[in-house]
Design a protein around this motif. Structure first.
Motif, PDB file in Angstrom:
ATOM      1  N   PHE A   1     -18.913  12.556  18.109  1.00  0.00           N
ATOM      2  CA  PHE A   1     -17.603  13.195  18.030  1.00  0.00           C
ATOM      3  C   PHE A   1     -17.732  14.724  17.995  1.00  0.00           C
ATOM      4  CE2 PHE A   1     -16.413   8.934  16.114  1.00  0.00           C
ATOM      5  CZ  PHE A   1     -15.850   8.473  17.294  1.00  0.00           C
TER       6      PHE A   1
ATOM      7  N   PHE B   1     -15.507  17.850  19.316  1.00  0.00           N
ATOM      8  CA  PHE B   1     -14.714  18.574  18.321  1.00  0.00           C
ATOM      9  C   PHE B   1     -15.321  19.920  17.925  1.00  0.00           C
ATOM     10  CE2 PHE B   1     -13.040  14.315  18.159  1.00  0.00           C
ATOM     11  CZ  PHE B   1     -11.688  14.531  18.026  1.00  0.00           C
TER      12      PHE B   1
ATOM     13  N   VAL C   1     -10.652  16.382  10.848  1.00  0.00           N
ATOM     14  CA  VAL C   1     -11.651  15.400  10.388  1.00  0.00           C
ATOM     15  C   VAL C   1     -13.071  15.954  10.366  1.00  0.00           C
ATOM     16  CG1 VAL C   1     -12.712  13.138  10.835  1.00  0.00           C
ATOM     17  CG2 VAL C   1     -10.241  13.424  11.110  1.00  0.00           C
ATOM     18  N   PHE C   2     -13.457  16.678  11.413  1.00  0.00           N
ATOM     19  CA  PHE C   2     -14.853  17.089  11.544  1.00  0.00           C
ATOM     20  C   PHE C   2     -15.069  18.578  11.250  1.00  0.00           C
ATOM     21  CE2 PHE C   2     -14.166  13.397  14.356  1.00  0.00           C
ATOM     22  CZ  PHE C   2     -14.989  12.504  13.692  1.00  0.00           C
TER      23      PHE C   2
ATOM     24  N   PHE D   1     -15.415   4.770  20.469  1.00  0.00           N
ATOM     25  CA  PHE D   1     -15.596   4.237  19.108  1.00  0.00           C
ATOM     26  C   PHE D   1     -16.727   3.212  19.103  1.00  0.00           C
ATOM     27  CE2 PHE D   1     -13.809   1.665  15.409  1.00  0.00           C
ATOM     28  CZ  PHE D   1     -13.946   2.660  14.463  1.00  0.00           C
TER      29      PHE D   1
ATOM     30  N   LEU E   1      -5.598  14.970  18.115  1.00  0.00           N
ATOM     31  CA  LEU E   1      -6.476  13.905  18.603  1.00  0.00           C
ATOM     32  C   LEU E   1      -7.097  13.123  17.437  1.00  0.00           C
ATOM     33  CD1 LEU E   1      -7.837  12.288  20.762  1.00  0.00           C
ATOM     34  CD2 LEU E   1      -9.483  14.152  21.109  1.00  0.00           C
ATOM     35  N   ASN E   2      -7.464  13.813  16.358  1.00  0.00           N
ATOM     36  CA  ASN E   2      -7.977  13.124  15.163  1.00  0.00           C
ATOM     37  C   ASN E   2      -6.981  12.073  14.668  1.00  0.00           C
ATOM     38  OD1 ASN E   2      -9.485  16.101  13.722  1.00  0.00           O
ATOM     39  ND2 ASN E   2     -10.502  14.416  14.763  1.00  0.00           N
TER      40      ASN E   2
ATOM     41  N   PHE F   1      -6.493   9.172  17.276  1.00  0.00           N
ATOM     42  CA  PHE F   1      -7.682   8.320  17.360  1.00  0.00           C
ATOM     43  C   PHE F   1      -7.854   7.501  16.082  1.00  0.00           C
ATOM     44  CE2 PHE F   1     -11.899   8.267  19.791  1.00  0.00           C
ATOM     45  CZ  PHE F   1     -12.373   7.137  19.156  1.00  0.00           C
ATOM     46  N   ALA F   2      -7.949   8.188  14.940  1.00  0.00           N
ATOM     47  CA  ALA F   2      -8.185   7.490  13.671  1.00  0.00           C
ATOM     48  C   ALA F   2      -7.028   6.548  13.367  1.00  0.00           C
ATOM     49  CB  ALA F   2      -8.374   8.497  12.542  1.00  0.00           C
TER      50      ALA F   2
ATOM     51  N   THR G   1      -8.993   2.368  13.876  1.00  0.00           N
ATOM     52  CA  THR G   1      -9.429   1.729  12.633  1.00  0.00           C
ATOM     53  C   THR G   1      -8.527   0.543  12.285  1.00  0.00           C
ATOM     54  OG1 THR G   1      -8.229   3.484  11.506  1.00  0.00           O
ATOM     55  CG2 THR G   1     -10.586   3.724  11.646  1.00  0.00           C
TER      56      THR G   1
ATOM     57  N   ILE H   1     -16.218   1.417   8.389  1.00  0.00           N
ATOM     58  CA  ILE H   1     -17.096   2.586   8.535  1.00  0.00           C
ATOM     59  C   ILE H   1     -18.245   2.448   7.519  1.00  0.00           C
ATOM     60  CG2 ILE H   1     -17.144   5.129   8.640  1.00  0.00           C
ATOM     61  CD1 ILE H   1     -15.061   4.112  10.548  1.00  0.00           C
TER      62      ILE H   1
ATOM     63  N   LEU I   1     -17.997   8.571   6.643  1.00  0.00           N
ATOM     64  CA  LEU I   1     -18.104   9.773   7.461  1.00  0.00           C
ATOM     65  C   LEU I   1     -19.066  10.682   6.702  1.00  0.00           C
ATOM     66  CD1 LEU I   1     -15.578   8.693   8.969  1.00  0.00           C
ATOM     67  CD2 LEU I   1     -14.859  11.055   9.193  1.00  0.00           C
TER      68      LEU I   1
ATOM     69  N   PHE J   1     -21.898   3.638  13.386  1.00  0.00           N
ATOM     70  CA  PHE J   1     -20.867   4.410  12.693  1.00  0.00           C
ATOM     71  C   PHE J   1     -19.714   3.487  12.310  1.00  0.00           C
ATOM     72  CE2 PHE J   1     -16.727   6.627  13.249  1.00  0.00           C
ATOM     73  CZ  PHE J   1     -16.779   7.397  12.097  1.00  0.00           C
TER      74      PHE J   1
HETATM   75  C1  D2G Z   1     -12.130   9.591  14.554  1.00  0.00           C
HETATM   76  C2  D2G Z   1     -12.743   9.510  15.803  1.00  0.00           C
HETATM   77  C3  D2G Z   1     -12.507  10.471  16.746  1.00  0.00           C
HETATM   78  C4  D2G Z   1     -11.653  11.502  16.447  1.00  0.00           C
HETATM   79  N1  D2G Z   1     -11.072  11.596  15.254  1.00  0.00           N
HETATM   80  C5  D2G Z   1     -11.296  10.666  14.322  1.00  0.00           C
HETATM   81  C6  D2G Z   1     -12.352   8.590  13.545  1.00  0.00           C
HETATM   82  C7  D2G Z   1     -12.889   7.345  13.702  1.00  0.00           C
HETATM   83  C8  D2G Z   1     -12.862   6.727  12.445  1.00  0.00           C
HETATM   84  C9  D2G Z   1     -12.298   7.589  11.571  1.00  0.00           C
HETATM   85  O1  D2G Z   1     -11.995   8.729  12.233  1.00  0.00           O
HETATM   86  C10 D2G Z   1     -12.068   7.327  10.159  1.00  0.00           C
HETATM   87  N2  D2G Z   1     -10.925   8.027   9.597  1.00  0.00           N
HETATM   88  C11 D2G Z   1     -11.194   9.399   9.360  1.00  0.00           C
END
Ligand code: D2G
Length: 494
Positions: A107, A111, A117-118, A209, A296-297, A300-301, A305, A366, A370, A480
């Motif tokens: 990711f 990013f 998130v990151f 993912f 996008l976070n 996607f999240a 999930t 997960i 993370l 992951f």
């Molecule tokens: C994620 C993947 C790509 C972009 N943003 C977030 C992702 C996958 C799983 C999670 O976030 C867990 N919740 C933070």
């Protein structure tokens, strides 16, 4: 001659003082890094690890080195935390120190430290605060989003009815439905289920993912600096991530043209307004890159999930028909067949609540969390973690901690019920992680899981083409993420 001699002595003295000071500082902070296997140059502990099953390998190392140990993923030095005690002492008792974000090589390729998130530091703090407030403004945690979820559940029921009981792969049925909830919030509208572009976005999320859960995905975590330039499955994952960014960037651009600063229609509008407000602030975190990446976070999240959890959940219910039967019973008793489930019903449905918890515990979305990072020199237990050290909180090891869950490998909703049949909480239930950077989508995710699951089971019985004893509920990939095996099923109207 004399001068250069003196200079050399002075230099050496300086150097020794510096070395002594750093040793002394480590001593004062209480010693050394946690133990672990000796790393080789560049490849680290690659020889001790099997990228097909990183989680298991790390757990095996913890048998030898203890619940807190050090491992080298290539050149990445990572401190691994196993079991409830270690994870909780770090993420909760020393929340501030452990609040940094570590790497996710796949990711991060896209990013690059932007987005909620990151990211790290002030950026992460600002974006998290803004995201939480703005989600709430658009109804998360309130009636607004509940009604949106109920409406979307209605569309899913219709889509399942249209299959007429045929055996189908439920993957994209579930992801379209789940994704439309977060899409309504971030883009202001749901997608039509027939929309080709929507399906291609969902494929990109599923693909990237899944990649992070594969053997290559985990190998990439160790050797990304080389592998990002080589051909292989990682290039496909990059293409997918790039496709997602391009889509969000286009969406943002469209919205910029029609923005009314007095009435934000969705998350993107709210961010654009905040950008305008802060355009004279040289230190602002509210700029285009963070807008696109944060959107996008959430997209996607908020999609992958919950939809993977539901997909895994249906497989487990078909493996355990007696559990499905009890769910039907509780739904019929508390809700009946004539009205839509509402979130309030949950308080009277301890069995359903227990099953959802057990699906999330067993599903272990997960498993290694993370990655975190200590944001300052940190004394932890008897160890010393220098500022910046990466930390893996092994959430799966908490979800299967023997001290909290007996026979943790079994799927058993009863473990979340007391002898009166009331729901029983567990401190080791941590699928959303804990501490300063726990998942702020938790409330939304739990509302979706409850409403989608109950609405589906109110209307359908689940049917597998296989006998329960032949259904394989072991994961297809663990990296992951944990990814269930591909399967088909049919939805029989009740
Ligand atoms: C994620 C993947 C790509 C972009 N943003 C977030 C992702 C996958 C799983 C999670 O976030 C867990 N919740 C933070």
């Amino acid at each position: 001659m004399l001068a250069s001699g003196l200079l050399l002595v002075a230099l050496l003295a300086c150097l020794s003082v510096m070395v002594l000071m750093s040793v002394w500082r480590q001593r004062k902070l209480g010693g050394k890094l946690p133990p672990g296997p000796t790393p080789l140059p560049f490849i680290g502990n690659y020889l001790q690890l099997d990228t097909e099953q990183m989680y298991n390998c790390l757990m095996k190392l913890s048998k030898r080195y203890g619940p807190v140990f050090t491992v080298h993923l290539g050149t990445r030095r990572v401190v691994v935390l196993c079991g409830y005690d270690a994870v909780k002492e770090a993420l909760v008792d020393q929340a501030e120190e452990f609040s940094g974000r570590g790497e996710n090589a796949t990711f991060d390729w896209l990013f690059k430290g932007y987005g909620v998130v990151f990211s790290n530091g002030e950026r992460a703090k600002q974006l998290r605060r803004f995201s939480i407030t703005t989600l709430r403004d658009f109804g998360v945690g309130k009636r607004g989003i509940e009604e949106r979820i109920q409406e979307e559940a209605g569309f899913l029921i219709q889509a399942f009815r249209d299959t007429c009981g045929a055996f189908i792969d439920p993957t994209f049925y579930l992801s379209r439905t789940v994704s439309n909830v977060i899409s309504s919030i971030v883009f202001g509208d749901r997608f039509d289920y027939e929309d080709k572009e929507f399906l291609s976005l969902l494929r990109m999320m599923l693909g990237s993912f899944q990649f992070t859960a594969t053997s290559t995905g985990q190998l990439y975590e160790m050797f990304y600096s080389v592998m990002k330039h080589l051909p292989g499955p990682q290039q496909q994952a990059f293409k997918e991530l790039q496709g997602l960014e391009d889509f969000v960037a286009r969406k943002v651009e469209q919205n910029q043209r029609t923005l009314d600063p007095n009435s934000p229609r969705h998350f993107i509008d709210s961010f654009l307004i905040r950008m305008k407000e802060e355009k004279n602030n040289p230190n602002t975190e509210f700029f285009m890159k963070n807008l696109v990446m944060t959107t996008l976070n959430l997209f996607f999240a908020g999609t992958e999930t919950v939809s993977t959890t539901l997909r895994y959940g249906f497989l487990m219910l078909m493996k355990h028909p007696e559990v499905e039967a009890k769910l039907h019973e509780e739904i019929d008793q508390v809700i009946g067949r004539n009205r839509q489930p509402k979130f309030e019903d949950r308080a009277q449905m301890p069995y359903t609540e227990a099953v959802i918890h057990e699906i999330q515990r067993f599903g272990d979305m997960i498993p290694m969390g993370l990655s975190r990072r200590v944001i300052k020199d940190t004394k932890f237990r008897d160890f010393f973690l220098p500022k910046g050290t990466e930390v893996f909180p092994m959430l799966g090891s908490v979800l299967r901690d023997n001290k909290f869950f007996s026979n943790p490998e079994d799927f058993n909703p009863q473990r979340f019920l007391d002898d009166k049949g009331q729901f029983k909480k567990s401190d080791a239930f941590v699928p959303f992680s804990i501490g300063k950077r726990y998942c702020f989508g938790e409330g939304l995710a739990r509302m979706e899981l409850f409403l989608f699951l109950t609405t589906i089971l109110q209307n359908f019985c689940l049917k597998s083409p296989q006998a329960p004893q032949d259904i394989d509920v072991s994961p297809k990939h663990v990296g992951f993420a944990t990814i269930p095996r591909t399967y088909t099923m049919s939805f029989l109207a009740r």
